[in-house]
Design a protein around this motif. Structure first.
Motif, PDB file in Angstrom:
ATOM      1  N   ALA A  56       0.824  -1.208   0.000  1.00  0.00           N
ATOM      2  CA  ALA A  56       0.000   0.000   0.000  1.00  0.00           C
ATOM      3  C   ALA A  56       0.861   1.262   0.000  1.00  0.00           C
ATOM      4  N   VAL A  57       1.905   1.265   0.817  1.00  0.00           N
ATOM      5  CA  VAL A  57       2.797   2.429   0.852  1.00  0.00           C
ATOM      6  C   VAL A  57       3.529   2.579  -0.476  1.00  0.00           C
ATOM      7  N   TRP A  58       3.932   1.457  -1.065  1.00  0.00           N
ATOM      8  CA  TRP A  58       4.624   1.507  -2.363  1.00  0.00           C
ATOM      9  C   TRP A  58       3.712   2.083  -3.440  1.00  0.00           C
ATOM     10  N   CYS A  59       2.451   1.693  -3.416  1.00  0.00           N
ATOM     11  CA  CYS A  59       1.500   2.196  -4.411  1.00  0.00           C
ATOM     12  C   CYS A  59       1.195   3.678  -4.172  1.00  0.00           C
ATOM     13  N   LEU A  60       1.181   4.079  -2.921  1.00  0.00           N
ATOM     14  CA  LEU A  60       0.880   5.476  -2.586  1.00  0.00           C
ATOM     15  C   LEU A  60       1.898   6.441  -3.170  1.00  0.00           C
ATOM     16  N   ARG A  61       3.120   5.973  -3.377  1.00  0.00           N
ATOM     17  CA  ARG A  61       4.180   6.886  -3.803  1.00  0.00           C
ATOM     18  C   ARG A  61       3.882   7.525  -5.145  1.00  0.00           C
TER      19      ARG A  61
END
Length: 475
Positions: free
Chosen positions: A50-55
């Motif tokens: 999720a954090v990776w996609c948020l970037r």
């Protein structure tokens, strides 16, 4: 219009919340530690995704995603009673004792003098005493078996006065019969409060608000700050506020850091970061003296009201956790891989002196959380603590600073803690978990240095480059 990246992030967040909900409701800490560890691993993998996609999601959607997603993630911790820790029951008891006008430091929970304050929830009897999380105690008279949900019922409380004040406040505001829910709700509110504080600091400092997701969506928050209701989250909130304020107001920042220290003691490790780049004694005193004064002032009422030491079980806890005897438990696991057991504590002290000295001399006074992250992260790697909620402080520092690789240290603590009843070798589990985290941190530092030499920003993987004014340390 919602971008594809925003939608993908929202879907991953929904999956994370669903798996967290199932993990919280899973009763396997004592009976199926390996299975529970897999559920924890799934939560951390979804968090990373999720954090990776948020970037790549638009910044205009970031605040809503972080706040909204953080609230949903935190709420999953409310779905079941505490699953892997019994500390919250001591919090409830300490609040009840204080409400009766009694110092929490004067009596142990098993003391018959406090028998009138016992109830069937915290002090069950008979058939309700089954379970590995129940401790036998002496009941009034003979007959039925008596026990308590509180751990270590034969020793006084260990918690500092700000935490004790929080326990009293929650007890006072809680309706009768609400049991564990008020403390869990308090943990959820404080967790969301930390998210808000992080977003505010990042916005004012020109940082990327997406970094706050490192805290808001981290599995450690719903599992430890909310479900297990650990009071560490209050210390985290005060610590984040203190580091943010100390940049401009040393006295006020020092006072907040003192309040954080008087909540759980561990936030004292933030003080070297708060002194990053400080070269004048009066500047250091402007932080340290207010911090010490706050600690002394909040302890004073308890000192005056208590007949016993207000340090409670602190010395016994230090001995129990093996800080004095490295061979007693899996303490100093990484150091003991390469050094004799008797050298571990000395090696720790020497390493920490070097790291603290580096932060004091070369740290950026405009980014005290950067130095605080280096000091606390190094301490975690060398001490290899077994309680995963200690790392809540580290997670918040990662959100402020952006060096995501340090999150692996928090994951290592969770892996060690949830595997404690798996039947495996505790030292081996600790060494593997924290060893992998150490490799990840070193790799992250190397990649960051390489990117810096290439002229790229390294505050977080894939986040837009941000420029900061050059700041010289105070002379």
């Amino acid at each position: 219009m919602i971008s594809r990246r925003t939608l993908a992030t929202a879907l991953l967040l929904a999956a994370l919340a669903a798996v967290l909900a199932l993990t919280v409701r899973r009763d396997g800490y004592y009976t199926d530690a390996v299975g529970l560890a897999w559920w924890y691993g799934a939560c951390w993998l979804l968090f990373a995704a999720a954090v990776w996609c948020l970037r790549r999601a638009p910044v205009r959607h970031a605040v809503a995603l972080v706040l909204g997603g953080g609230a949903v993630v935190a709420a999953t911790g409310l779905l079941a009673p505490p699953a892997t820790s019994t500390d919250m029951f001591r919090y409830a008891w300490d609040g009840r004792v204080q409400a009766a006008g009694i110092s929490p430091y004067d009596h142990t929970p098993a003391d018959p003098a406090l028998a009138a304050l016992r109830d069937g929830w915290l002090f069950p009897s008979g058939a309700a005493c089954t379970g590995r999380d129940r401790a036998r105690i002496e009941g009034p008279g003979g007959g039925a078996l008596h026990c308590t949900r509180l751990n270590r019922p034969n020793v006084p409380t260990i918690y500092p006065p700000v935490a004790e004040g929080y326990f009293l406040l929650v007890h006072t505001l809680s309706p009768d019969g609400t049991r564990h829910k008020p403390l869990q709700i308090g943990g959820a509110l404080l967790s969301v409060g930390v998210t808000g504080a992080l977003l505010l600091v990042l916005r004012r400092r020109g940082g990327d608000p997406r970094q706050a997701a490192y805290w808001a969506w981290c599995p450690a928050v719903p599992l430890e700050a909310v479900n297990n209701a650990h009071a560490d989250v209050l210390g985290v909130l005060l610590g984040v506020a203190g580091l943010a304020v100390v940049v401009r107001q040393r006295v006020a920042g020092g006072a907040l850091l003192g309040a954080a220290t008087a909540t759980k003691l561990l936030p004292a490790i933030l003080l070297p970061g708060a002194l990053s780049g400080v070269r004048r004694w009066r500047d250091a005193a402007a932080v340290l003296l207010p911090a010490g004064a706050v600690v002394a002032l909040v302890y004073l009422p308890y000192v005056l009201l208590s007949r016993r030491s207000v340090l409670g079980y602190l010395s016994g806890y230090v001995e129990e956790e093996g800080y004095g005897d490295a061979a007693a438990r899996s303490r100093y696991a990484l150091l003991r891989l390469v050094l004799p057991d008797g050298w571990a504590a000395w090696a720790l002290a020497g390493a920490m002196v070097c790291v603290v000295g580096y932060v004091l001399w070369r740290g950026d006074p405009e980014r005290p959380w950067s130095g605080a992250l280096l000091v606390s992260g190094t301490a975690f790697l060398l001490l290899t603590p077994g309680y995963s909620w200690y790392a809540l402080l580290l997670v918040a520092l990662v959100a402020l600073d952006g060096r995501w690789e340090w999150l692996t240290v928090a994951a290592a603590g969770a892996a060690k803690y949830v595997s404690v009843h798996s039947g495996g070798d505790a030292f081996a589990i600790t060494a593997w978990a924290y060893g992998a985290a150490a490799v990840a941190v070193l790799a992250g530092c190397a990649l960051r240095r390489r990117a810096r030499h290439a002229g790229a920003d390294t505050s977080a993987p894939g986040l837009p480059r941000r420029s900061f004014p050059e700041v010289r340390p105070h002379r």
